[in-house]
Scaffold this motif. Structure first.
Motif, PDB file in Angstrom:
ATOM      1  N   GLU A  71       0.675  -0.797   0.079  1.00 49.34           N
ATOM      2  CA  GLU A  71      -0.482  -0.491  -0.132  1.00 49.34           C
ATOM      3  C   GLU A  71       0.598   1.143  -0.205  1.00 49.34           C
ATOM      4  N   LEU A  72       2.173   0.889   0.549  1.00 46.63           N
ATOM      5  CA  LEU A  72       3.139   2.569   0.731  1.00 46.63           C
ATOM      6  C   LEU A  72       3.803   2.670  -0.298  1.00 46.63           C
ATOM      7  N   ALA A  74       1.883   4.964  -3.659  1.00 47.26           N
ATOM      8  CA  ALA A  74       1.418   6.577  -3.387  1.00 47.26           C
ATOM      9  C   ALA A  74       0.182   6.875  -2.223  1.00 47.26           C
ATOM     10  N   ARG A  75      -0.415   5.923  -0.972  1.00 49.70           N
ATOM     11  CA  ARG A  75      -0.838   6.872  -0.112  1.00 49.70           C
ATOM     12  C   ARG A  75      -0.443   6.542   1.235  1.00 49.70           C
ATOM     13  N   GLY A  76      -0.885   7.801   1.832  1.00 49.08           N
ATOM     14  CA  GLY A  76      -0.007   8.076   3.188  1.00 49.08           C
ATOM     15  C   GLY A  76      -0.231   7.356   4.090  1.00 49.08           C
ATOM     16  N   PRO A  77       0.567   6.950   5.169  1.00 53.39           N
ATOM     17  CA  PRO A  77       1.331   5.823   5.646  1.00 53.39           C
ATOM     18  C   PRO A  77       0.088   5.567   6.694  1.00 53.39           C
ATOM     19  N   ALA A  78      -0.461   6.433   7.331  1.00 51.65           N
ATOM     20  CA  ALA A  78      -2.057   6.019   7.581  1.00 51.65           C
ATOM     21  C   ALA A  78      -3.072   5.055   6.716  1.00 51.65           C
ATOM     22  N   ARG A  79      -3.001   5.630   5.479  1.00 53.28           N
ATOM     23  CA  ARG A  79      -3.812   4.485   4.876  1.00 53.28           C
ATOM     24  C   ARG A  79      -3.201   3.867   4.598  1.00 53.28           C
ATOM     25  N   ALA A  80      -2.217   3.613   4.738  1.00 53.58           N
ATOM     26  CA  ALA A  80      -1.349   2.692   4.256  1.00 53.58           C
ATOM     27  C   ALA A  80      -1.731   1.042   5.646  1.00 53.58           C
ATOM     28  N   ARG A 128       3.405  10.454  14.552  1.00 55.35           N
ATOM     29  CA  ARG A 128       3.602  11.012  13.395  1.00 55.35           C
ATOM     30  C   ARG A 128       4.281  11.042  12.495  1.00 55.35           C
ATOM     31  N   LYS A 174       5.926  10.975   8.489  1.00 58.31           N
ATOM     32  CA  LYS A 174       5.478  11.346   7.217  1.00 58.31           C
ATOM     33  C   LYS A 174       5.393  10.138   6.197  1.00 58.31           C
ATOM     34  N   THR A 175       6.561   9.786   6.679  1.00 57.12           N
ATOM     35  CA  THR A 175       6.477   7.888   5.871  1.00 57.12           C
ATOM     36  C   THR A 175       7.256   7.543   6.866  1.00 57.12           C
TER      37      THR A 175
END
Length: 139
Positions: free
Chosen positions: A55-56, A59-65, A133, A135-136
């Motif tokens: 999922e990462l 190109a999804r954000g870390p929370a969504r991944a 929190r 970013k990656t």
């Protein structure tokens, strides 16, 4: 990796605690069931973290991944563990003595490994993510 290690340790503590509560005798077949349980727990953690990695990459954000990684890994984890649990039930029903000991340890281990892989690791990762929190993330 540390989250998966903690989940494995928690899994072993829970299994040994339940076996102590039911006053089960820990024999060689029981140790074999415990070893198989560790393998199943490691497999569940690998599935989850590989799904998060996939999922990462999309190109999804870390929370969504993290969220999608757990959602997509859930069906594979449940499928493998339900199949193994059914086997443990059949072994318990048809076996005797050592085979039953193996089946009990394996059945308890499957239940606890699903719990630790899905709930404990997710709790730890979400707590870490909320606190830091980032970013990656690297998985």
């Amino acid at each position: 990796g540390l989250v998966a290690d903690f989940a494995l340790i928690a899994n072993m503590v829970i299994i040994l605690g339940i076996m102590s509560m039911i006053e089960a005798t820990f024999t060689l077949p029981g140790i074999a069931g415990l070893v198989l349980t560790i393998g199943m727990a490691v497999d569940a953690n690998v599935l989850i973290f590989e799904r998060i990695r996939e999922e990462l990459k999309s190109a999804r954000g870390p929370a969504r991944a993290i969220e999608l990684g757990y959602e997509k890994a859930l069906s594979a984890i449940l499928d493998a563990n339900i199949t193994t649990f059914i086997t443990a039930v059949i072994l318990f029903a048809m076996g005797s003595g050592p085979v039953r000991g193996f089946a009990i340890t394996l059945g308890l281990g499957i239940l606890t490994s699903v719990f630790t892989a899905i709930f404990v690791t997710r709790l730890l990762i979400v707590m870490w993510f909320e606190r830091r929190r980032p970013k990656t993330i690297e998985v």
